[in-house]
Design a protein around this motif. Structure first.
Motif, mmCIF file in Angstrom:
data_model
loop_
_atom_site.group_PDB
_atom_site.id
_atom_site.type_symbol
_atom_site.label_atom_id
_atom_site.label_comp_id
_atom_site.label_asym_id
_atom_site.label_seq_id
_atom_site.Cartn_x
_atom_site.Cartn_y
_atom_site.Cartn_z
ATOM 1 N N TYR A 65 0.807 -1.220 0.000
ATOM 2 C CA TYR A 65 0.000 0.000 0.000
ATOM 3 C C TYR A 65 0.845 1.277 0.000
ATOM 4 O O TYR A 65 0.399 2.324 0.483
ATOM 5 C CB TYR A 65 -0.937 -0.012 1.210
ATOM 6 N N PHE A 66 2.042 1.195 -0.529
ATOM 7 C CA PHE A 66 2.915 2.373 -0.571
ATOM 8 C C PHE A 66 3.184 2.789 -2.017
ATOM 9 O O PHE A 66 3.452 1.955 -2.884
ATOM 10 C CB PHE A 66 4.223 2.102 0.166
ATOM 11 N N ASN A 79 1.957 6.078 2.253
ATOM 12 C CA ASN A 79 0.963 5.026 2.437
ATOM 13 C C ASN A 79 -0.403 5.426 1.901
ATOM 14 O O ASN A 79 -0.876 6.540 2.114
ATOM 15 C CB ASN A 79 0.848 4.684 3.930
ATOM 16 N N ASP A 81 -3.612 3.226 2.388
ATOM 17 C CA ASP A 81 -4.081 1.970 2.969
ATOM 18 C C ASP A 81 -5.138 1.307 2.094
ATOM 19 O O ASP A 81 -6.118 1.939 1.697
ATOM 20 C CB ASP A 81 -4.647 2.211 4.371
#
Length: 385
Positions: A65-66, A79, A81
């Motif tokens: 999720y980066f 990030n 999410d």
């Protein structure tokens, strides 16, 4: 508190479960295993990456999720999410997932037919990944789920080897039949070394002490790896972690998981955590700990968790919380937790729903969070210690 299970009870439950799964999944297992006979094992050494800070035998992955920071394109990733970055390096993870799909299916086919072709090919996967020096993986995850500009590896990466859980279960069946004594010793040493790293490294202990599904997945791995190498002390520690930490701190009075409901993918993470907890209960059943029968004084236990999720596994559109930011329409799939709680908690409706749900998802994100695909292995007399 630990509840011992009379051996007769555990055996009868395993027997009924094996027959149910064998009759449901026989053609599915054999169809897949026949295809896998033609596919050679491939380990992480077949997929070197210039991005990896480690060597050829080191598992490497990037945090899902980066993403690059639009305000600083050359700087550290930020990030988002629940939103997977498709540009991440995932080849090592894909190779391990392929192992986790093929090797247990081959093992299941051998259990059903005793055809040595299936057993030999399952053993070839074990040799490639854990025994042969030229192709084996190093027994640690120092470089898993790294973040560009932030970290070369993080504790969260240990969840990547959740896909070795069913491989370890299958290995307990295949290794004594198709590996030499020396090969079995090397296999056992690999899992001994990896479990030691999980229990003693900074990354490992951080993951063990997480407050959500990451700790549960750490515990499921530790339980099955300990089972394979005969480490009963670790398995007792996991039973205490489940009863003394997971249930009191992760499950609400209604059987939900508040930490997972707070995520951007609350539906998938709730199912994921429930399945992992149910798998811990199933993993430890042959060790004298019937965690299916355990509940806190207020009733919180895995049966309560199953009762909470059942209506939403039956009807995704009944989910009363926010929808997942991604992949909501790809769920539900065949939840192993439904099967195991159906048998252990006497919920016939859970078993019927398990039979109807899709056992072979094709969405890569769902596959990534779906590590137990062959419940036959979890009931077989060949697989019980």
């Amino acid at each position: 508190m630990q509840i011992a299970t009379p051996r007769l009870f555990a055996d009868s439950k395993a027997k009924s479960g094996y027959g149910l799964v064998a009759s449901t999944d026989r053609q599915r297992i054999l169809r897949a295993a026949k295809q896998y006979l033609a596919l050679k094992p491939q380990t992480i050494t077949s997929f070197p990456s210039s991005r990896s800070p480690g060597g050829l035998h080191d598992f490497f992955s990037q945090a899902d999720y980066f993403w690059p920071n639009p305000a600083n394109p050359g700087g550290p990733y930020i990030n988002k999410d629940g939103q997977s970055n498709p540009d991440n390096f995932n080849d090592h993870r894909k190779a391990m997932i392929a192992l986790s799909i093929r090797m247990p299916a081959l093992t299941g086919a051998w259990l059903l037919t005793r055809d040595p072709r299936f057993g030999r090919h399952a053993a070839d996967h074990l040799r490639a990944w854990f025994i042969t020096p030229a192709t084996s993986m190093n027994p640690d995850l120092e470089y898993a789920q790294g973040v560009v500009g932030v970290s070369t590896g993080r504790s969260y990466g240990i969840i990547d080897t959740l896909h070795l859980v069913e491989v370890a279960r299958a290995a307990s069946i295949i290794a004594p039949k198709f590996l030499s004594a020396g090969e079995q010793k090397t296999l056992q040493q690999w899992f001994t070394n990896y479990l030691h790293w999980m229990k003693t490294s900074t990354k490992g202990t951080t993951e063990r002490d997480a407050h959500n599904n990451h700790a549960v997945c750490w515990a499921l791995q530790a339980s099955e790896f300990a089972r394979l190498i005969g480490d009963s002390a670790t398995r007792s520690e996991i039973a205490l972690q489940y009863t003394g930490i997971f249930l009191p701190n992760q499950m609400a009075a209604d059987g939900s998981f508040p930490q997972e409901l707070a995520r951007t993918k609350p539906y998938s993470y709730s199912i994921f955590n429930f399945d992992a907890m149910a798998m811990i209960c199933q993993s430890l059943l042959d060790s004298g700990h019937d965690l299916f029968a355990f509940a806190l004084p207020d009733g919180r236990g895995i049966c309560k968790g199953a009762d909470f999720l059942y209506p939403y596994l039956k009807d995704r559109n009944a989910w009363p919380y926010k929808k997942d930011i991604e992949h909501f329409e790809s769920l539900p799939v065949r939840s192993p937790g439904l099967l195991f709680t159906g048998l252990a908690c006497h919920r016939e409706e859970n078993i019927k729903l398990w039979e109807r749900l899709n056992p072979d998802p094709t969405d890569p994100e769902i596959i990534r969070n779906y590590p137990v695909r062959q419940p036959l292995l979890w009931f077989s007399a060949d697989a019980r210690a």
